[in-house]
Scaffold this active site. Structure first.
Site, short mmCIF file in Angstrom:
data_model
loop_
_atom_site.label_atom_id
_atom_site.label_comp_id
_atom_site.label_asym_id
_atom_site.label_seq_id
_atom_site.Cartn_x
_atom_site.Cartn_y
_atom_site.Cartn_z
N GLU A 24 48.73 -32.58 -19.06
CA GLU A 24 47.93 -31.36 -19.04
C GLU A 24 46.88 -31.36 -17.92
O GLU A 24 46.00 -30.51 -17.89
CB GLU A 24 47.27 -31.14 -20.41
CG GLU A 24 48.28 -30.80 -21.47
CD GLU A 24 47.68 -30.45 -22.82
OE1 GLU A 24 46.46 -30.65 -23.03
OE2 GLU A 24 48.44 -29.96 -23.68
N GLU A 83 46.94 -29.89 -33.57
CA GLU A 83 46.05 -30.20 -32.44
C GLU A 83 46.85 -30.64 -31.22
O GLU A 83 46.61 -30.20 -30.12
CB GLU A 83 45.05 -31.28 -32.84
CG GLU A 83 44.12 -31.70 -31.73
CD GLU A 83 43.15 -30.61 -31.28
OE1 GLU A 83 42.65 -30.71 -30.15
OE2 GLU A 83 42.90 -29.64 -32.03
N VAL A 87 56.05 -34.89 -26.62
CA VAL A 87 57.26 -35.70 -26.55
C VAL A 87 57.35 -36.21 -25.12
O VAL A 87 57.19 -35.44 -24.17
CB VAL A 87 58.51 -34.90 -26.94
CG1 VAL A 87 59.77 -35.73 -26.74
CG2 VAL A 87 58.41 -34.40 -28.38
N GLY A 93 64.35 -32.51 -25.03
CA GLY A 93 65.68 -31.91 -25.12
C GLY A 93 66.57 -32.54 -26.18
O GLY A 93 67.68 -32.09 -26.40
N GLY A 95 65.61 -32.85 -29.41
CA GLY A 95 65.29 -32.31 -30.72
C GLY A 95 64.06 -32.89 -31.38
O GLY A 95 63.73 -32.52 -32.51
N GLY A 97 60.76 -32.54 -30.59
CA GLY A 97 59.71 -31.54 -30.77
C GLY A 97 60.02 -30.59 -31.91
O GLY A 97 59.16 -30.31 -32.75
N ASN A 124 51.75 -23.47 -19.33
CA ASN A 124 52.82 -24.30 -19.87
C ASN A 124 54.00 -23.45 -20.36
O ASN A 124 54.30 -23.36 -21.55
CB ASN A 124 52.27 -25.19 -21.00
CG ASN A 124 53.20 -26.34 -21.32
OD1 ASN A 124 54.36 -26.35 -20.92
ND2 ASN A 124 52.68 -27.30 -22.05
N TYR A 131 58.54 -22.72 -28.06
CA TYR A 131 57.95 -22.18 -29.28
C TYR A 131 58.56 -20.83 -29.63
O TYR A 131 58.86 -20.55 -30.79
CB TYR A 131 56.43 -22.07 -29.14
CG TYR A 131 55.73 -23.38 -28.90
CD1 TYR A 131 56.16 -24.56 -29.51
CD2 TYR A 131 54.64 -23.46 -28.05
CE1 TYR A 131 55.51 -25.77 -29.29
CE2 TYR A 131 53.98 -24.66 -27.84
CZ TYR A 131 54.42 -25.81 -28.45
OH TYR A 131 53.78 -26.99 -28.24
#
Length: 159
Positions: A24, A83, A87, A93, A95, A97, A124, A131
């Protein structure tokens, strides 16, 4: 495999938090120590909870979710605020997450919680697309505000 974190996981959770902060672009902001994490997750009154994603073949920790309870005055029940979800890039990729979010959703359903919420950085795009693929929708009516460091101290000192 997704499992509940144990005290022995604190070093790997700390390492994953540092990796997330680097991803980040804010490694200098990740100041939590392993001791603080241990107290927050496993102290007398835990303030947060964590789950670990493990590689099925090696058992290596490849991701984590760290969360805590929030409360909706409108719904009258708790929810989960996620919070951190991270991964490791090499494991994405596969699975992990989705499995971490699925476990938190299962906890919500089992316990009668009605919300699972989190924030995502505006840049992001891969996370936002992920999501959205799960049915999550951004809450664009709300803007997150935060007090930290000097501003927090100044306001707290004036009260």
């Amino acid at each position: 495999m997704i499992r509940t974190a144990t005290p022995a996981d604190v070093p790997v959770i700390h390492a994953l938090i540092r990796e997330l902060a680097a991803y980040e672009k804010a490694p200098h902001e990740a100041r939590a120590t392993p001791e603080q994490l241990h107290e927050a997750l496993f102290g007398e009154r835990p303030a947060a909870y964590a789950h670990i994603a493990e590689d099925d073949a090696t058992g290596e920790a490849v991701g984590f979710a760290l969360w805590f309870l929030n409360f909706s005055t409108w719904r009258g029940v708790h929810g989960i605020y996620l919070e951190d979800l991270f991964v490791r890039p090499a494991a994405r990729g596969a699975g992990h997450g989705k499995a971490l979010l699925g476990e938190l959703a299962r906890i919500c359903v089992t316990r009668g919680y009605q919300r699972l919420e989190w924030s995502v950085l505006n840049w992001n795009t891969p996370a936002m697309e992920f999501y959205a693929s799960l049915g999550a929708r951004p809450q664009d009516e709300w803007t997150v505000y935060r007090l930290t460091d000097e501003s927090l101290e100044r306001l707290g000192s004036s009260a």
